[in-house]
Scaffold this motif. Structure first.
Motif, mmCIF file in Angstrom:
data_model
loop_
_atom_site.group_PDB
_atom_site.id
_atom_site.type_symbol
_atom_site.label_atom_id
_atom_site.label_comp_id
_atom_site.label_asym_id
_atom_site.label_seq_id
_atom_site.Cartn_x
_atom_site.Cartn_y
_atom_site.Cartn_z
ATOM 1 N N MET A 1 37.547 14.810 124.268
ATOM 2 C CA MET A 1 37.785 16.209 124.571
ATOM 3 C C MET A 1 37.164 16.615 125.689
ATOM 4 O O MET A 1 36.076 16.648 125.890
ATOM 5 N N SER A 2 37.949 17.571 126.731
ATOM 6 C CA SER A 2 37.223 18.046 127.923
ATOM 7 C C SER A 2 37.283 19.524 128.048
ATOM 8 O O SER A 2 38.659 19.900 127.802
ATOM 9 N N SER A 17 39.866 30.854 134.234
ATOM 10 C CA SER A 17 40.350 30.353 132.887
ATOM 11 C C SER A 17 39.414 29.269 132.611
ATOM 12 O O SER A 17 38.826 28.524 133.141
ATOM 13 N N LEU A 18 39.458 29.140 131.101
ATOM 14 C CA LEU A 18 38.857 28.019 130.230
ATOM 15 C C LEU A 18 39.812 27.146 129.732
ATOM 16 O O LEU A 18 41.000 27.854 128.908
ATOM 17 N N ALA A 19 39.753 26.003 129.978
ATOM 18 C CA ALA A 19 40.935 25.002 129.432
ATOM 19 C C ALA A 19 40.517 23.909 128.761
ATOM 20 O O ALA A 19 39.352 23.442 129.023
ATOM 21 N N LYS A 20 41.208 23.414 127.533
ATOM 22 C CA LYS A 20 40.962 22.227 126.825
ATOM 23 C C LYS A 20 41.924 21.209 127.330
ATOM 24 O O LYS A 20 43.141 21.430 126.801
ATOM 25 N N ASP A 21 41.540 20.093 127.609
ATOM 26 C CA ASP A 21 42.456 19.219 127.873
ATOM 27 C C ASP A 21 43.666 19.511 128.689
ATOM 28 O O ASP A 21 44.931 19.193 128.349
ATOM 29 N N ILE A 56 29.037 27.691 126.828
ATOM 30 C CA ILE A 56 29.263 27.403 128.625
ATOM 31 C C ILE A 56 28.599 25.919 128.480
ATOM 32 O O ILE A 56 29.255 24.959 129.398
ATOM 33 N N LYS A 57 27.723 25.640 127.736
ATOM 34 C CA LYS A 57 27.275 23.979 127.302
ATOM 35 C C LYS A 57 28.252 23.149 127.190
ATOM 36 O O LYS A 57 27.993 21.919 127.178
ATOM 37 N N ASP A 58 29.425 23.745 126.630
ATOM 38 C CA ASP A 58 30.476 22.817 126.059
ATOM 39 C C ASP A 58 31.444 22.298 127.400
ATOM 40 O O ASP A 58 32.076 21.282 127.158
#
Length: 223
Positions: A1-2, A17-21, A56-58
């Motif tokens: 997962m990114s 924006s924050l995006a997942k995959d 943010i560390k994710d």
């Protein structure tokens, strides 16, 4: 997962924006005449993590608009992106501003021509097909009635140049998607993920935005 944070500040639109995959989780943006990027950018970043529930560390990487566009806007975005990458020891991804703008146009056939206003009748432009494959590299060009005459396809223009270009780009195959004005970090989500998957990253220390033209400092004339 990114998880990738996308930063777009090349135009009047300050967008994050924050995006997942490759899928946007949350996007914050505002377009103002006064270029409030310096005030808004870090606030948006903080709000995104607070409201999304992520830390943010994710983050797996940070993506930033590489230009062309506003010198000041690009500097602000790149500085913020580099600072995060250094602090978190994660990679930096550079995204073509005009590709981000073109990605908003959903067409089945024809060509997409994203344009960013430069000065007078000059624009920064490129050409993409309906699959977002680049057909002509970025150029600074003067727009007149002969521009793009060699292209027989339907041409879909997007960007902040509608007002000044519509009067001369008025052939039957010219179409202006007038609601698509500025590039957005929302469209950067899938673009940055595609680059992340193949490790298409830039050197955090040495990366510089693509201004297309040298930045000129002018001195006001004495009255």
């Amino acid at each position: 997962m990114s998880y990738i944070l996308n930063i777009e500040t090349a135009t009047k639109n300050c967008s994050v924006s924050l995006a997942k995959d490759g899928v946007t989780i949350l996007c914050k943006e505002i377009a103002e005449e006064g270029y409030s990027h310096a005030e808004r950018l870090h606030v948006f970043i903080e709000e995104i993590f607070k409201e999304s529930g992520y830390n943010i560390k994710d983050l797996s990487a940070v993506a930033v608009s590489q230009g062309p566009g506003s010198y000041t806007g690009l500097r602000i975005g790149v500085s913020a992106a580099k600072g995060l990458c250094f602090a978190l020891d994660i990679p930096l991804i550079a995204i073509d501003t005009l590709e981000t703008l073109a990605a908003q146009a959903k067409i089945n056939k024809g060509l997409i021509i994203p344009m960013i206003d430069a000065r007078r009748m000059e624009v920064y432009s490129a050409i993409f097909d309906s699959k977002l494959e680049k057909k002509r590299e970025v150029q600074a060009q003067i727009i007149d009635e002969n521009s793009f005459n060699e292209l027989q396809d339907d041409l879909y223009f997007v960007g902040d140049c509608t007002v000044k270009c519509k009067s001369v780009l008025n052939k039957s195959n010219h179409f202006f998607l007038e609601t698509l004005v500025f590039p957005s970090a929302n469209e950067m989500s899938f673009l940055s993920f595609e680059k992340f998957k193949i490790n298409d990253i830039v050197d955090v220390a040495y990366f510089e935005p693509y201004y297309l033209k040298d930045f000129m400092i002018t001195t006001p004339k004495k009255k």
